[in-house]
Design a protein around this motif. Sequence first.
Motif, PDB file in Angstrom:
ATOM      1  N   THR A 216       2.180 -11.646  -3.963  1.00 41.43           N
ATOM      2  CA  THR A 216       3.574 -10.980  -3.063  1.00 41.43           C
ATOM      3  C   THR A 216       3.490  -9.715  -4.091  1.00 41.43           C
ATOM      4  O   THR A 216       3.152  -9.377  -4.414  1.00 41.43           O
TER       5      THR A 216
ATOM      6  N   HIS B 257      -6.369 -16.661  -0.166  1.00 43.55           N
ATOM      7  CA  HIS B 257      -5.382 -17.091  -0.148  1.00 43.55           C
ATOM      8  C   HIS B 257      -4.543 -15.705  -1.387  1.00 43.55           C
ATOM      9  O   HIS B 257      -3.698 -15.569  -1.562  1.00 43.55           O
ATOM     10  N   TYR B 258      -5.155 -14.833  -1.122  1.00 46.18           N
ATOM     11  CA  TYR B 258      -4.803 -13.670  -2.499  1.00 46.18           C
ATOM     12  C   TYR B 258      -3.809 -13.317  -1.771  1.00 46.18           C
ATOM     13  O   TYR B 258      -2.312 -12.791  -3.262  1.00 46.18           O
ATOM     14  N   ASN B 259      -3.064 -12.632  -0.607  1.00 47.13           N
ATOM     15  CA  ASN B 259      -1.744 -12.391  -0.394  1.00 47.13           C
ATOM     16  C   ASN B 259      -1.039 -12.559  -0.458  1.00 47.13           C
ATOM     17  O   ASN B 259       0.411 -12.442  -0.355  1.00 47.13           O
ATOM     18  N   SER B 260      -1.435 -14.567   0.028  1.00 41.62           N
ATOM     19  CA  SER B 260      -0.119 -14.710  -0.029  1.00 41.62           C
ATOM     20  C   SER B 260       0.176 -15.260  -1.619  1.00 41.62           C
ATOM     21  O   SER B 260       2.116 -15.910  -2.129  1.00 41.62           O
ATOM     22  N   ILE B 261      -0.549 -15.327  -2.755  1.00 49.95           N
ATOM     23  CA  ILE B 261      -0.611 -15.588  -3.856  1.00 49.95           C
ATOM     24  C   ILE B 261       0.166 -14.086  -4.457  1.00 49.95           C
ATOM     25  O   ILE B 261       1.589 -14.502  -5.206  1.00 49.95           O
TER      26      ILE B 261
END
Length: 320
Positions: free
Chosen positions: A137, A131-135
């Motif tokens: 941003t 979830h790195y890219n979604s968290i």
Amino acid sequence: MDNSSWTSVSYFVLLGISTNPIEQIPLFLLFLLMYIISISGNIFIIILIISAPHLHTPMYIFLSNLALADICFTSTTVPKMLQNIFSSTKAISYVGCLAQTYFFICFAAMENFLLAVMAYDRYIAICHPLHYNSILTGMLCAQMVALCHVLSHLHALLHTLLMSKLIFCADNRIPHFFCDLYPLMKISCTSTQLNTLMIHIEGVIVINGALVFIIASYAFIISAVLQIPSANGKWRLFSTCGSHLTVVAIFYGTLTWVYFRPLSSYSVAKGRIVTVMYTVVTPMLNPFIYSLRNRDVKEACRKWFPLVQSSSPSESRTST
């Protein structure tokens, strides 16, 4: 002291690290070398991150801002110190002294906040990699960087305004190499209780609050690392934590030792030596600790310098 004996000062005299004439040239050469390494290393990191598209990620955005803060941090104190080593007057104007205090506090606080957001970045990357890219941003990253800058300037403005309210005696000699808070408070003729109170209350919230956040982030990271079955994987991620925590320990350890203690127990001689650690040494080491052992950075370096050796398998893209 009776009010009639107060004398307003238009300038201060910075006595420097040492008054021994024999030590002046070695000190000048040492700090000039450290300053050149610090500025060159941090500028190189900024240019490298800007020029390499694969480094345009939250981790490296934070790192580039840290490098910029380090450049400004050391440039606030070191050039004036080098100038004063061979100056006959060693003077700095009253306004210049307050300006130096402001920018010193500002960039120290900025490094403090950036170390905290970098710890958060590592927490998300290791504990929530999917979830790195979604968290993290681009918008959140920009907001976090902007918040670091705003809070740093507000923090510096508060302490500089309090310092401007102090009255100074005829003795305007500061036994330090820059206009630091405690040495200035030591030579003030008026009460410094409010200044000390704000350092201990507001400073604890800002500095220790960020430190607690870093420790909490790494507590979750270590917990996640311990669940990895591979010994090599554990060692690789523990090494990443060790590099970051080394800088955190130097920066916060020296900062706490200097400022979060009673003014009466402050030793100028010891204080200025410890201050060198987080004003000169830490900014000089940051490019090496955070970047030069990183695989992504080495890949970017190879485009500039084809002779750079390939990174070893043990280096990770998650290291900072």
